[in-house]
Design an enzyme around this catalytic site. Structure first.
Site, PDB file in Angstrom:
ATOM      1  N   CYS A  44      48.410  26.680 -78.393  1.00  0.00           N
ATOM      2  CA  CYS A  44      48.346  28.061 -77.925  1.00  0.00           C
ATOM      3  C   CYS A  44      47.479  28.121 -76.667  1.00  0.00           C
ATOM      4  O   CYS A  44      46.552  27.338 -76.492  1.00  0.00           O
ATOM      5  CB  CYS A  44      47.767  28.967 -78.999  1.00  0.00           C
ATOM      6  SG  CYS A  44      47.746  30.718 -78.497  1.00  0.00           S
ATOM      7  N   ASP A  46      45.361  30.223 -76.068  1.00  0.00           N
ATOM      8  CA  ASP A  46      44.069  30.809 -76.428  1.00  0.00           C
ATOM      9  C   ASP A  46      42.898  29.948 -75.916  1.00  0.00           C
ATOM     10  O   ASP A  46      42.857  28.737 -76.148  1.00  0.00           O
ATOM     11  CB  ASP A  46      43.992  30.938 -77.960  1.00  0.00           C
ATOM     12  CG  ASP A  46      42.845  31.822 -78.402  1.00  0.00           C
ATOM     13  OD1 ASP A  46      43.111  32.872 -79.002  1.00  0.00           O
ATOM     14  OD2 ASP A  46      41.673  31.456 -78.141  1.00  0.00           O
ATOM     15  N   ARG A  48      40.047  29.549 -76.874  1.00  0.00           N
ATOM     16  CA  ARG A  48      39.134  28.981 -77.870  1.00  0.00           C
ATOM     17  C   ARG A  48      39.675  27.712 -78.540  1.00  0.00           C
ATOM     18  O   ARG A  48      39.063  27.181 -79.449  1.00  0.00           O
ATOM     19  CB  ARG A  48      38.832  30.048 -78.936  1.00  0.00           C
ATOM     20  CG  ARG A  48      38.144  31.269 -78.371  1.00  0.00           C
ATOM     21  CD  ARG A  48      38.222  32.439 -79.333  1.00  0.00           C
ATOM     22  NE  ARG A  48      39.599  32.887 -79.526  1.00  0.00           N
ATOM     23  CZ  ARG A  48      39.953  33.897 -80.328  1.00  0.00           C
ATOM     24  NH1 ARG A  48      39.036  34.539 -81.020  1.00  0.00           N
ATOM     25  NH2 ARG A  48      41.223  34.244 -80.446  1.00  0.00           N
ATOM     26  N   HIS A 100      46.815  28.186 -84.410  1.00  0.00           N
ATOM     27  CA  HIS A 100      45.460  28.530 -84.874  1.00  0.00           C
ATOM     28  C   HIS A 100      45.491  29.853 -85.610  1.00  0.00           C
ATOM     29  O   HIS A 100      46.264  30.754 -85.267  1.00  0.00           O
ATOM     30  CB  HIS A 100      44.480  28.587 -83.695  1.00  0.00           C
ATOM     31  CG  HIS A 100      44.765  29.694 -82.719  1.00  0.00           C
ATOM     32  ND1 HIS A 100      44.073  30.879 -82.716  1.00  0.00           N
ATOM     33  CD2 HIS A 100      45.690  29.805 -81.742  1.00  0.00           C
ATOM     34  CE1 HIS A 100      44.551  31.662 -81.750  1.00  0.00           C
ATOM     35  NE2 HIS A 100      45.536  31.038 -81.149  1.00  0.00           N
ATOM     36  N   CYS A 103      45.782  33.996 -84.384  1.00  0.00           N
ATOM     37  CA  CYS A 103      46.527  33.925 -83.120  1.00  0.00           C
ATOM     38  C   CYS A 103      47.087  35.296 -82.726  1.00  0.00           C
ATOM     39  O   CYS A 103      47.862  35.908 -83.474  1.00  0.00           O
ATOM     40  CB  CYS A 103      47.666  32.912 -83.252  1.00  0.00           C
ATOM     41  SG  CYS A 103      48.612  32.719 -81.724  1.00  0.00           S
TER      42      CYS A 103
END
Ligand code: CO
Length: 216
Positions: A44, A46, A48, A100, A103
């Site tokens: 992803c 993302d 993090r 994750h 998400c």
């Protein structure tokens, strides 16, 4: 110009280069010669979930493709180009789809709210929901249902990888390539192996199995 966060990034870079050279004077010289990563990571976007940091790997070890909700969309030229290059040129041994929990892309797909362009991107996740709605609708906690959809989405993407001619050709050629599905926990940093790994012994639904010749 005043010192901004943006300028700090360039400062950080200078410091990082300095430290790297201090610990290994030929670090950049060696890395610039070429890459032979054993892993392709489809994760992803993302911020993090950085592939290298969470797996304790270094530059040169993981070839990375990231998009919203770690999707394997069979018409996505970007993903397909990365997959083709990684499998056929870099000869990676593992392709890992890593989702994750928490998400935002998966959460968007669970809602009925219209979100513009993102609706189109997460459409396939709605299909994953529909295919698994008997299981999902039994989960009363919305949070747990969300977690489960994250897992089911990763599983679907692994299966969608297996449907590609790139992966199937690699298997016909006995490359030893394995594909895997993981989910990363934002709350504890732990990666869960969903145990949906597939290799050349995998049995796909007949309709998705392509007749391919071993390449010479
Ligand atoms: Co995400």
């Amino acid at each position: 110009m005043k010192n901004t966060y943006y300028h700090q990034l360039l400062e950080n870079n200078k410091n990082w280069v300095k430290k790297k050279i201090e610990s290994n004077p030929t670090y950049f010289e060696e890395l610039s010669k070429g890459q032979k990563p054993p892993v392709l990571w489809i994760g992803c976007a993302d911020s993090r979930v950085p592939a290298n940091q969470i797996t304790g790997t270094l530059p040169g070890e993981i070839f990375v493709h990231r998009n919203i909700a770690n999707m394997v969309v069979h018409t996505d030229m970007n993903m397909l180009s990365v997959l083709d290059y990684a499998v056929n040129h870099l000869k990676v041994k593992h392709v890992i789809v890593c989702g994750h929990y928490g998400c935002g892309g998966v959460q968007a797909a669970m809602q009925n709210k219209s979100l513009g362009l993102i609706n189109k991107w997460v459409r396939n996740i709605k299909e994953v929901y529909k295919e698994n709605q008997t299981e999902l609708n039994k989960i009363t906690s919305e949070e747990k249902r969300f977690d489960r959809l994250v897992e089911l989405n990763v599983m679907a993407q692994v299966y969608d990888l297996a449907k590609t001619s790139i992966i199937q050709q690699s298997w016909v050629d006995n490359s030893g390539l394995e594909i895997h599905g993981w989910v990363y926990g934002l709350e504890n940093g732990i990666i869960k192996d969903l145990k949906v790994s597939m290799d050349s012994t995998a049995h796909l639904d007949a309709i998705f199995t392509l007749n391919l010749e071993k390449s010479t």
